[in-house]
Each structure stands twice: as structure tokens, then as C-alpha cells.
Motif scaffolding. Structure first.
Motif, PDB file in Angstrom:
ATOM      1  N   GLY A  60      43.984  26.899 -42.089  1.00 17.29           N
ATOM      2  CA  GLY A  60      44.015  25.921 -40.992  1.00 17.29           C
ATOM      3  C   GLY A  60      45.440  25.658 -40.514  1.00 17.29           C
ATOM      4  N   SER A  61      46.292  26.697 -40.580  1.00 21.79           N
ATOM      5  CA  SER A  61      47.699  26.473 -40.220  1.00 21.79           C
ATOM      6  C   SER A  61      48.005  26.841 -38.775  1.00 21.79           C
ATOM      7  CB  SER A  61      48.623  27.255 -41.163  1.00 21.79           C
ATOM      8  OG  SER A  61      48.397  28.635 -41.047  1.00 21.79           O
ATOM      9  N   ALA A  97      40.807  38.697 -47.899  1.00 20.64           N
ATOM     10  CA  ALA A  97      41.220  37.951 -46.705  1.00 20.64           C
ATOM     11  C   ALA A  97      41.464  36.466 -46.964  1.00 20.64           C
ATOM     12  CB  ALA A  97      40.180  38.118 -45.611  1.00 20.64           C
ATOM     13  N   GLY A 121      57.097  33.032 -45.724  1.00 19.40           N
ATOM     14  CA  GLY A 121      57.367  31.886 -44.846  1.00 19.40           C
ATOM     15  C   GLY A 121      56.198  31.484 -43.980  1.00 19.40           C
ATOM     16  N   PRO A 123      52.388  29.972 -43.712  1.00 20.43           N
ATOM     17  CA  PRO A 123      51.491  29.231 -44.603  1.00 20.43           C
ATOM     18  C   PRO A 123      50.005  29.528 -44.377  1.00 20.43           C
ATOM     19  CG  PRO A 123      52.209  27.821 -42.817  1.00 20.43           C
ATOM     20  CD  PRO A 123      52.819  29.166 -42.555  1.00 20.43           C
ATOM     21  N   GLY A 124      49.651  30.783 -44.070  1.00 19.88           N
ATOM     22  CA  GLY A 124      48.250  31.109 -43.785  1.00 19.88           C
ATOM     23  C   GLY A 124      47.603  31.941 -44.869  1.00 19.88           C
ATOM     24  N   THR A 125      46.510  32.589 -44.488  1.00 17.10           N
ATOM     25  CA  THR A 125      45.821  33.540 -45.369  1.00 17.10           C
ATOM     26  C   THR A 125      45.831  34.909 -44.677  1.00 17.10           C
ATOM     27  OG1 THR A 125      43.702  33.147 -44.290  1.00 17.10           O
ATOM     28  CG2 THR A 125      44.198  31.771 -46.218  1.00 17.10           C
ATOM     29  N   MET A 132      45.436  36.736 -36.069  1.00 15.40           N
ATOM     30  CA  MET A 132      46.492  36.254 -35.173  1.00 15.40           C
ATOM     31  C   MET A 132      47.652  37.249 -35.045  1.00 15.40           C
ATOM     32  SD  MET A 132      45.208  33.378 -34.410  1.00 15.40           S
ATOM     33  CE  MET A 132      46.527  32.990 -33.285  1.00 15.40           C
ATOM     34  N   ILE A 179      34.158  38.985 -39.173  1.00 16.43           N
ATOM     35  CA  ILE A 179      34.865  38.294 -40.257  1.00 16.43           C
ATOM     36  C   ILE A 179      35.652  39.318 -41.078  1.00 16.43           C
ATOM     37  CG2 ILE A 179      34.558  36.862 -42.319  1.00 16.43           C
ATOM     38  CD1 ILE A 179      31.984  35.823 -40.934  1.00 16.43           C
ATOM     39  N   GLN A 210      62.875  25.152 -38.679  1.00 22.96           N
ATOM     40  CA  GLN A 210      61.475  24.743 -38.467  1.00 22.96           C
ATOM     41  C   GLN A 210      61.126  23.494 -39.286  1.00 22.96           C
ATOM     42  OE1 GLN A 210      58.888  28.016 -39.409  1.00 22.96           O
ATOM     43  NE2 GLN A 210      59.689  29.304 -37.782  1.00 22.96           N
ATOM     44  N   VAL A 212      59.234  22.533 -41.588  1.00 23.55           N
ATOM     45  CA  VAL A 212      58.257  23.075 -42.551  1.00 23.55           C
ATOM     46  C   VAL A 212      57.600  22.007 -43.431  1.00 23.55           C
ATOM     47  CG1 VAL A 212      59.084  25.465 -42.692  1.00 23.55           C
ATOM     48  CG2 VAL A 212      60.183  23.711 -44.063  1.00 23.55           C
ATOM     49  N   THR A 216      52.319  20.164 -39.000  1.00 14.97           N
ATOM     50  CA  THR A 216      52.465  20.959 -37.778  1.00 14.97           C
ATOM     51  C   THR A 216      51.504  22.142 -37.805  1.00 14.97           C
ATOM     52  OG1 THR A 216      54.050  22.246 -36.450  1.00 14.97           O
ATOM     53  CG2 THR A 216      54.388  22.270 -38.823  1.00 14.97           C
ATOM     54  N   GLY A 217      51.463  22.891 -36.718  1.00 18.24           N
ATOM     55  CA  GLY A 217      50.609  24.085 -36.680  1.00 18.24           C
ATOM     56  C   GLY A 217      51.420  25.320 -36.331  1.00 18.24           C
ATOM     57  N   GLY A 218      52.739  25.262 -36.569  1.00 15.74           N
ATOM     58  CA  GLY A 218      53.589  26.399 -36.206  1.00 15.74           C
ATOM     59  C   GLY A 218      53.829  26.405 -34.701  1.00 15.74           C
TER      60      GLY A 218
HETATM   61  C1  LIG Z   1      55.033  25.528 -40.715  1.00 17.23           C
HETATM   62  C2  LIG Z   1      54.334  26.699 -40.058  1.00 17.23           C
HETATM   63  C3  LIG Z   1      55.037  27.875 -39.809  1.00 17.23           C
HETATM   64  C4  LIG Z   1      54.412  28.958 -39.205  1.00 17.23           C
HETATM   65  N1  LIG Z   1      55.145  30.092 -38.975  1.00 17.23           N
HETATM   66  C5  LIG Z   1      54.534  31.163 -38.420  1.00 17.23           C
HETATM   67  C6  LIG Z   1      55.282  32.371 -38.179  1.00 17.23           C
HETATM   68  O1  LIG Z   1      56.454  32.468 -38.464  1.00 17.23           O
HETATM   69  N2  LIG Z   1      54.635  33.417 -37.624  1.00 17.23           N
HETATM   70  C7  LIG Z   1      53.319  33.361 -37.277  1.00 17.23           C
HETATM   71  O2  LIG Z   1      52.780  34.351 -36.792  1.00 17.23           O
HETATM   72  N3  LIG Z   1      52.601  32.236 -37.492  1.00 17.23           N
HETATM   73  C8  LIG Z   1      53.168  31.142 -38.051  1.00 17.23           C
HETATM   74  N4  LIG Z   1      52.446  30.005 -38.259  1.00 17.23           N
HETATM   75  C9  LIG Z   1      51.042  29.944 -37.811  1.00 17.23           C
HETATM   76  C10 LIG Z   1      50.002  30.366 -38.875  1.00 17.23           C
HETATM   77  O3  LIG Z   1      50.477  30.143 -40.186  1.00 17.23           O
HETATM   78  C11 LIG Z   1      49.559  31.816 -38.718  1.00 17.23           C
HETATM   79  O4  LIG Z   1      48.981  32.060 -37.453  1.00 17.23           O
HETATM   80  C12 LIG Z   1      48.549  32.247 -39.791  1.00 17.23           C
HETATM   81  O5  LIG Z   1      48.310  33.613 -39.640  1.00 17.23           O
HETATM   82  C13 LIG Z   1      47.226  31.502 -39.689  1.00 17.23           C
HETATM   83  O6  LIG Z   1      46.489  31.769 -40.874  1.00 17.23           O
HETATM   84  P1  LIG Z   1      45.373  30.772 -41.388  1.00 17.23           P
HETATM   85  O7  LIG Z   1      44.741  31.403 -42.563  1.00 17.23           O
HETATM   86  O8  LIG Z   1      45.941  29.427 -41.584  1.00 17.23           O
HETATM   87  O9  LIG Z   1      44.369  30.795 -40.150  1.00 17.23           O
HETATM   88  P2  LIG Z   1      43.623  29.533 -39.531  1.00 17.23           P
HETATM   89  O10 LIG Z   1      44.633  28.662 -38.870  1.00 17.23           O
HETATM   90  O11 LIG Z   1      42.720  28.946 -40.525  1.00 17.23           O
HETATM   91  O12 LIG Z   1      42.749  30.284 -38.414  1.00 17.23           O
HETATM   92  C14 LIG Z   1      43.389  30.912 -37.311  1.00 17.23           C
HETATM   93  C15 LIG Z   1      42.337  31.780 -36.598  1.00 17.23           C
HETATM   94  O13 LIG Z   1      41.981  32.872 -37.427  1.00 17.23           O
HETATM   95  C16 LIG Z   1      40.567  32.885 -37.668  1.00 17.23           C
HETATM   96  N5  LIG Z   1      40.342  33.366 -39.025  1.00 17.23           N
HETATM   97  C17 LIG Z   1      40.822  32.865 -40.186  1.00 17.23           C
HETATM   98  N6  LIG Z   1      40.410  33.610 -41.223  1.00 17.23           N
HETATM   99  C18 LIG Z   1      39.647  34.610 -40.708  1.00 17.23           C
HETATM  100  C19 LIG Z   1      38.930  35.703 -41.282  1.00 17.23           C
HETATM  101  N7  LIG Z   1      38.898  35.931 -42.590  1.00 17.23           N
HETATM  102  N8  LIG Z   1      38.236  36.537 -40.443  1.00 17.23           N
HETATM  103  C20 LIG Z   1      38.246  36.323 -39.093  1.00 17.23           C
HETATM  104  N9  LIG Z   1      38.903  35.304 -38.499  1.00 17.23           N
HETATM  105  C21 LIG Z   1      39.609  34.463 -39.296  1.00 17.23           C
HETATM  106  C22 LIG Z   1      40.116  31.435 -37.442  1.00 17.23           C
HETATM  107  O14 LIG Z   1      38.740  31.358 -37.087  1.00 17.23           O
HETATM  108  C23 LIG Z   1      41.037  31.034 -36.302  1.00 17.23           C
HETATM  109  O15 LIG Z   1      40.528  31.538 -35.086  1.00 17.23           O
HETATM  110  C24 LIG Z   1      53.044  28.883 -38.852  1.00 17.23           C
HETATM  111  C25 LIG Z   1      52.323  27.710 -39.116  1.00 17.23           C
HETATM  112  C26 LIG Z   1      52.957  26.617 -39.703  1.00 17.23           C
HETATM  113  C27 LIG Z   1      52.150  25.384 -39.986  1.00 17.23           C
END
Ligand SMILES: Cc1cc2nc3c(=O)[nH]c(=O)nc-3n(C[C@H](O)[C@H](O)[C@H](O)COP(=O)(O)OP(=O)(O)OC[C@H]3O[C@@H](n4cnc5c(N)ncnc54)[C@H](O)[C@@H]3O)c2cc1C
Length: 299
Positions: A60-61, A97, A121, A123-125, A132, A179, A210, A212, A216-218
Motif C-alpha cells: 500500500g505504498s 510477489a 529504498g 517500501p513496496g512488494t 508499477m 495477479i 525524501q 521517508v 506518504t505514498g512516494g
Molecule cells: C517513502 C516512499 C518512497 C518511494 N520511493 C519510490 C521510488 O523510489 N521508486 C518507485 O518506483 N516508487 C517509489 N515509491 C512508491 C511505491 O513504493 C512503489 O510504487 C511500489 O512498487 C509499490 O509497491 P506496493 O507493494 O506497495 O504496491 P501497492 O501500493 O500496494 O499497489 C500498487 C499497485 O500495484 C497493484 N499490485 C500490488 N501487488 C500486485 C500483484 N501481486 N499483482 C498485481 N498487481 C499488484 C495494486 O493493485 C496497485 O494497483 C515510494 C513510496 C514511498 C511511500
């Protein structure tokens, strides 16, 4: 505990989805559950899709859950989806994933694997990263990708090769019905101290540039044609600007923060205000990078 009872135990009704995002804002979803295996995932979707829309979430980042919530079922990938493995030939890294980026980065340090240091750096999965096409400092998740295993719209397990996926700046061609359950990466070996140094350089840069440790959501907007969105936001003098409980970060003007009990609407309205001002000043249409999910709250 058998498969079915562990699944039922994780099932939560009217779950505070917004609270578990990085912003910590927004409403509830009707149902939330964590699945631990492919069978659980497929069986859940098979039943749930007859009644409710489905959303898979990572950390959820990169999302704003609107204040009216998401009237559907939200699935998180746990258990078997959080594995990291190296194949026998020592050339392929397989990552579930649901695995957190930091866990992957730590594993890579331990095994002297280079090329994924930038994940330390983010914070996602891995699932969210691929959807993304996450990246930073010149690297992105698609760089060393070999293929992804997905569950498609018809609930078939399928391997999709990198060349079959379109990766663009902060987006991929995967749609919401697909998925991602696993990704495989080419392994590049390097010296542990060099890998650690790269990670600490990234970490230093981030801390300086940033917010961090804020909610926030990036990045809020993608950079239009490689022109930094933060520069456009500075040009309209919005660094530090507040709307309700939402604020433009003083450290990085393309980051919105939940400053004082913001609602998702505060965040979204501040973002829309920025878009309008940038359009008025520069005739550039900023595009949201943050994924906005669900419904506005009815007043
Ligand atoms: C402090 C901070 C710094 C950040 N820095 C960066 C950065 O440097 N570069 C960058 O690119 N991003 C950055 N981000 C944004 C974010 O971390 C990335 O986009 C990350 O890839 C999102 O991963 P998530 O697991 O949190 O996805 P979520 O936010 O949970 O979901 C994002 C999207 O992906 C979909 N999704 C999630 N998991 C799956 C799956 N298994 N299969 C299909 N769809 C899926 C969701 O439905 C949603 O549409 C940052 C965020 C924060 C809060």
C-alpha cells in the motif's frame, strides 16, 4: 490448522484498508484476507468474483484509498508468496510477489547478488514493483527480469516472458485482472562490500531528499517527458503548501504527506490543485503516479 481454517481466520469484514496504507488515510473495504498459496488465491477469486470486485494489494505504498472505501474484497499475498530462492545453476533468483523489497535487498547482500540494490529504498512488494515498474537512481525492476508467473483473468496460472510485457516509466501492461504471483530475475554477482556501499549511498541520498519517515505514498506525479515534476511544483511555489491535513513535503515537493490527520480527499484535492496550477502556468498536464482506489465519501 488446515488451509481452509487458516484462510477463514485471516478473513476480516469491513476492514480498515486505508489505515494499512502508507498514507494511513481512507475508508474500509468490505472484506480483506491474506492468502498463502496458489490454491487459496484461485479458490478465493473463483468464489468472490461472483459477488464483489477484487483488488490485490502489496504494501500500500503507492495508493490512496478514498474515504468512502473500496466496496469489494482486498487480497494480500502472504505465506508461499513471500519466498526467495536461487536456482541450482546459481543464475536465477525467484521471488514471490508478496515479498517486501527490503527483504529482497537483504537477501541479495547475503548472497552477493547485484542489480537489485535499489530495492532497499523502495517500501513496496515485488508484485507492486512489477505492476508499477518501480525504480530509482537509474535502475528499474524490469532491468534484470526474466519472466513473471501470473494468475490471469480466467484463473489460469501462466508464465509471461519479459518481452511479452510492456514496461514504461512507472507502469506495466499488466491489467487489474492479472495477479502477479512470482518474478524471476537474472543473477549478477558482485563483491559484498560493493553491494553494501551502493545500498548505503542510496539510503543516504533518500534520507536527504525524501520524507521517508512521514506518512506518504512516494512520488505523487510521474515526471512529464523526463522533466522533474518537483521542479514544476516548485515553479508554482507549492513546496510546504497545506490543504486540510495534507501537505506538500518541504523536503521533496513531488511528495504529499499526511501531515495532520489528513483525509484522502485532502490529499487528492491538494494534488488536483497542483495539477491545475501547473497547467495554468506551463500548459503541462501532470499525471498521477499514485493509484487512487475506491469511492469518495458521500456527505
Ligand atoms: C517513502 C516512499 C518512497 C518511494 N520511493 C519510490 C521510488 O523510489 N521508486 C518507485 O518506483 N516508487 C517509489 N515509491 C512508491 C511505491 O513504493 C512503489 O510504487 C511500489 O512498487 C509499490 O509497491 P506496493 O507493494 O506497495 O504496491 P501497492 O501500493 O500496494 O499497489 C500498487 C499497485 O500495484 C497493484 N499490485 C500490488 N501487488 C500486485 C500483484 N501481486 N499483482 C498485481 N498487481 C499488484 C495494486 O493493485 C496497485 O494497483 C515510494 C513510496 C514511498 C511511500
Amino acid at each position: 490448522m488446515n488451509n481452509k481454517s487458516s484462510l477463514l481466520k485471516s478473513l476480516k469484514f469491513n476492514y480498515q484498508l486505508g489505515k494499512r496504507t502508507w498514507f494511513g488515510t481512507g475508508g474500509n473495504c468490505k472484506l480483506f484476507l491474506e492468502v498463502n498459496s496458489i490454491n487459496q488465491l484461485i479458490n478465493t477469486i473463483r468464489i468472490a468474483k461472483k459477488f464483489l470486485p477484487i483488488l490485490v494489494i502489496g504494501s500500500g505504498s503507492n495508493v490512496i484509498i478514498r474515504d468512502g472505501g473500496f466496496k469489494g474484497i482486498v487480497i494480500k499475498l502472504g505465506g508461499n508468496f513471500r519466498k526467495i530462492e536461487i536456482d541450482k545453476s546459481n543464475s536465477v533468483l525467484s521471488v514471490g510477489a508478496g515479498t517486501k523489497d527490503l527483504e529482497v535487498a537483504k537477501f541479495c547482500v547475503e548472497k552477493n547478488i547485484s542489480g537489485l540494490e535499489f530495492l532497499s529504498g523502495i517500501p513496496g512488494t515485488i508484485g507492486g514493483n512489477i505492476k508499477m515498474n518501480a525504480g530509482c537512481y537509474g535502475n528499474q525492476i524490469s532491468d534484470n527480469l526474466i519472466d513473471c508467473t501470473i494468475i490471469d483473468e480466467k484463473l489460469n496460472k501462466k508464465i509471461v516472458k519479459k518481452k511479452e510485457i510492456e514496461f514504461h516509466y512507472r507502469k506495466s501492461s499488466f491489467d487489474n485482472g492479472q495477479i502477479i504471483i512470482e518474478a524471476r530475475f537474472k543473477i549478477q554477482k558482485n563483491n559484498k562490500s560493493k553491494i553494501k556501499k551502493k545500498i548505503s549511498t542510496i539510503s543516504d541520498k533518500r534520507k536527504k531528499s525524501q520524507p521517508v519517515s512521514s506518512r506518504t505514498g512516494g512520488s505523487t506525479f510521474t515526471n512529464p517527458n523526463s522533466y522533474p515534476a518537483w521542479k514544476l511544483i516548485d515553479e508554482i511555489d507549492y513546496r510546504g503548501k497545506q490543504l486540510g491535513g495534507a501537505k506538500v513535503s518541504n523536503l521533496h515537493s513531488n511528495f504529499l504527506i499526511n501531515y495532520k490527520n489528513a483525509s484522502s480527499l485532502d490529499l487528492e484535492m491538494l494534488g488536483e490543485e497542483i495539477k491545475n496550477k501547473v497547467w495554468e502556468k506551463r500548459r503541462i498536464n501532470l499525471k498521477w503516479e499514485l493509484i487512487r482506489i475506491g469511492e469518495f465519501k458521500k456527505v
